[in-house]
Each structure stands twice: as structure tokens, then as C-alpha cells.
Design a protein around this motif. Structure first.
Motif, PDB file in Angstrom:
ATOM      1  N   UNK A  71      78.417 132.140  89.348  1.00 54.23           N
ATOM      2  CA  UNK A  71      79.388 133.195  89.098  1.00 54.23           C
ATOM      3  C   UNK A  71      80.637 132.980  89.941  1.00 54.23           C
ATOM      4  N   UNK A  72      81.780 133.092  89.311  1.00 49.92           N
ATOM      5  CA  UNK A  72      83.043 132.977  90.041  1.00 49.92           C
ATOM      6  C   UNK A  72      83.295 134.213  90.897  1.00 49.92           C
ATOM      7  N   UNK A  73      82.638 135.325  90.569  1.00 47.18           N
ATOM      8  CA  UNK A  73      82.888 136.594  91.246  1.00 47.18           C
ATOM      9  C   UNK A  73      81.924 136.920  92.378  1.00 47.18           C
ATOM     10  N   UNK A  74      80.789 136.237  92.414  1.00 48.10           N
ATOM     11  CA  UNK A  74      79.769 136.570  93.405  1.00 48.10           C
ATOM     12  C   UNK A  74      79.652 135.487  94.461  1.00 48.10           C
ATOM     13  N   UNK A  75      79.232 135.911  95.633  1.00 46.36           N
ATOM     14  CA  UNK A  75      78.962 135.007  96.736  1.00 46.36           C
ATOM     15  C   UNK A  75      77.512 135.193  97.159  1.00 46.36           C
ATOM     16  N   UNK A  76      76.768 134.095  97.214  1.00 45.16           N
ATOM     17  CA  UNK A  76      75.415 134.139  97.752  1.00 45.16           C
ATOM     18  C   UNK A  76      75.549 134.020  99.263  1.00 45.16           C
ATOM     19  N   UNK A  77      75.238 135.100  99.963  1.00 42.98           N
ATOM     20  CA  UNK A  77      75.378 135.132 101.417  1.00 42.98           C
ATOM     21  C   UNK A  77      74.246 134.355 102.070  1.00 42.98           C
ATOM     22  N   UNK A  78      73.011 134.640 101.647  1.00 49.63           N
ATOM     23  CA  UNK A  78      71.860 133.917 102.178  1.00 49.63           C
ATOM     24  C   UNK A  78      70.645 134.205 101.321  1.00 49.63           C
ATOM     25  N   UNK A  79      69.639 133.381 101.514  1.00 50.61           N
ATOM     26  CA  UNK A  79      68.343 133.571 100.882  1.00 50.61           C
ATOM     27  C   UNK A  79      67.308 133.556 101.995  1.00 50.61           C
ATOM     28  N   UNK A  80      66.391 134.513 101.951  1.00 50.74           N
ATOM     29  CA  UNK A  80      65.342 134.605 102.963  1.00 50.74           C
ATOM     30  C   UNK A  80      64.003 134.387 102.274  1.00 50.74           C
ATOM     31  N   UNK A  81      63.263 133.387 102.714  1.00 51.48           N
ATOM     32  CA  UNK A  81      61.917 133.130 102.195  1.00 51.48           C
ATOM     33  C   UNK A  81      60.936 133.799 103.150  1.00 51.48           C
ATOM     34  N   UNK A  82      60.550 135.021 102.829  1.00 52.32           N
ATOM     35  CA  UNK A  82      59.666 135.789 103.708  1.00 52.32           C
ATOM     36  C   UNK A  82      58.289 135.137 103.847  1.00 52.32           C
ATOM     37  N   UNK A  83      57.785 134.530 102.777  1.00 54.07           N
ATOM     38  CA  UNK A  83      56.470 133.877 102.840  1.00 54.07           C
ATOM     39  C   UNK A  83      56.513 132.683 103.795  1.00 54.07           C
ATOM     40  N   UNK A  84      57.591 131.924 103.742  1.00 52.41           N
ATOM     41  CA  UNK A  84      57.747 130.793 104.659  1.00 52.41           C
ATOM     42  C   UNK A  84      57.841 131.284 106.103  1.00 52.41           C
ATOM     43  N   UNK A  85      58.566 132.358 106.307  1.00 50.92           N
ATOM     44  CA  UNK A  85      58.680 132.927 107.657  1.00 50.92           C
ATOM     45  C   UNK A  85      57.326 133.433 108.147  1.00 50.92           C
TER      46      UNK A  85
END
Length: 172
Positions: A71-85
Motif C-alpha cells: 500500500x502506498x498509504x500505509x506504513x508497516x511499523x513492526x511485526x511482533x512474533x509472540x510465539x517466537x518470543x
């Protein structure tokens, strides 16, 4: 709908940029807004919308990631993998991934109305596995607006809800 068509739909409607605008109308009572979608306003899951994905966990995570990144309008700030954590802490958790994303231009407009909206921005979308089901949960735009006293036209809230639902389900 193919991934290409879904991304084109989000861009063409101009609604993709409104995703961070989650929270633009007055509060909402507990309702079922689609056969597989539930919104609540009481208890521990207040203001959450949950839909069941047609895809498996990995496919759902990748589809949502692609839609946000393309998307030109959205920014992915971060992804959190809770299972990995959880695994790194020596514990188990079923597959659970959180996306934080938004549109700073839209989000700033919301925070100009109520700076406390920053508590709910950027937008969050959680993909989680529960037995054989893969679910996608996000904040209901009307609930967020009510939480922060934001006054915005209902049509905008409906558009934002539609885009969030489309992103969560992969459908138009």
C-alpha cells in the motif's frame, strides 16, 4: 479475490490510507456485523473485532503483510512474533503475530482531535491460531472513537471498518 486484485482494490478505493483512522465514530453495542465477524464492547475483549481466516496461519500472515507493505498509504511499523518470543523465554504459545501499521497523516488528524488516541495508534492487527482456526483481531473503529471522544462522520467510520475487514479477511 487474488492478492493482486485485493491490493489494487485497497489502492483504487483510496481507503487503504484510512486504516490508521480506526476509531472515527461513536461507540457501538455488542453486535455481530457478519456471520464470521464479532464486535464486543464489554469484558476483556472490549472493542475488538475478530474474523476467522479462510487461510492457514502462515498464508494469512503473509497476505496481511503484503497488503500493508504494497500500500502506498500505509506504513508497516513492526511485526511482533509472540510465539517466537515465548519460545525464547522457554514457554509455548500457539502461532500469534501482531502487526503495527498505519498512515501518519490520518493518525495525526485523529491525535489533533484527541491526543490520547496515540494510545491506540498505530493500528494493530493480531493473527492467532486457536486449535484448527486461524483468527484475525483488530480494534473496532467506532469503539476507539468513543474511547477517545472523537467526532467524525459515520461514513468515514464505515469506510475504515470496511478496509480493516478487507485486510483481515482478504475479501472486498
Amino acid at each position: 479475490m487474488s492478492d493482486t486484485n485485493r491490493r489494487a482494490f485497497l489502492r483504487a478505493t483510496g481507503l487503504a490510507g484510512g486504516l490508521a483512522f480506526a476509531g472515527v465514530a461513536a461507540g457501538q453495542d455488542e453486535t455481530t456485523t457478519a456471520s464470521e465477524e464479532t464486535t464486543t464492547d464489554e469484558g476483556d475483549d472490549a472493542g475488538l473485532v475478530t474474523v476467522e481466516s479462510d487461510g492457514d496461519f502462515e498464508a494469512t500472515v503473509e497476505r496481511i503483510r503484503s497488503d500493508i507493505e504494497d500500500s502506498a498509504d500505509m506504513t508497516l511499523v513492526t511485526t511482533v512474533d509472540h510465539a517466537e518470543n515465548a519460545e525464547s523465554a522457554g514457554t509455548d504459545l500457539p502461532p500469534t503475530t501482531l502487526f503495527l501499521f498505519g498512515n501518519p497523516q490520518i493518525g495525526t488528524q485523529l491525535m489533533q482531535q484527541s491526543q490520547t488516541t496515540g494510545m491506540d495508534l498505530p493500528q494493530k492487527m493480531l493473527v492467532w491460531e486457536d486449535g484448527d482456526a486461524v483468527n484475525v483481531t483488530y480494534n473496532d473503529p467506532t469503539w476507539v472513537a468513543g474511547r477517545h471522544g472523537i467526532d467524525a462522520p459515520g461514513m468515514v467510520a464505515e469506510q475504515v471498518a470496511s478496509v480493516l475487514r478487507s485486510l483481515a479477511t482478504g475479501a472486498e
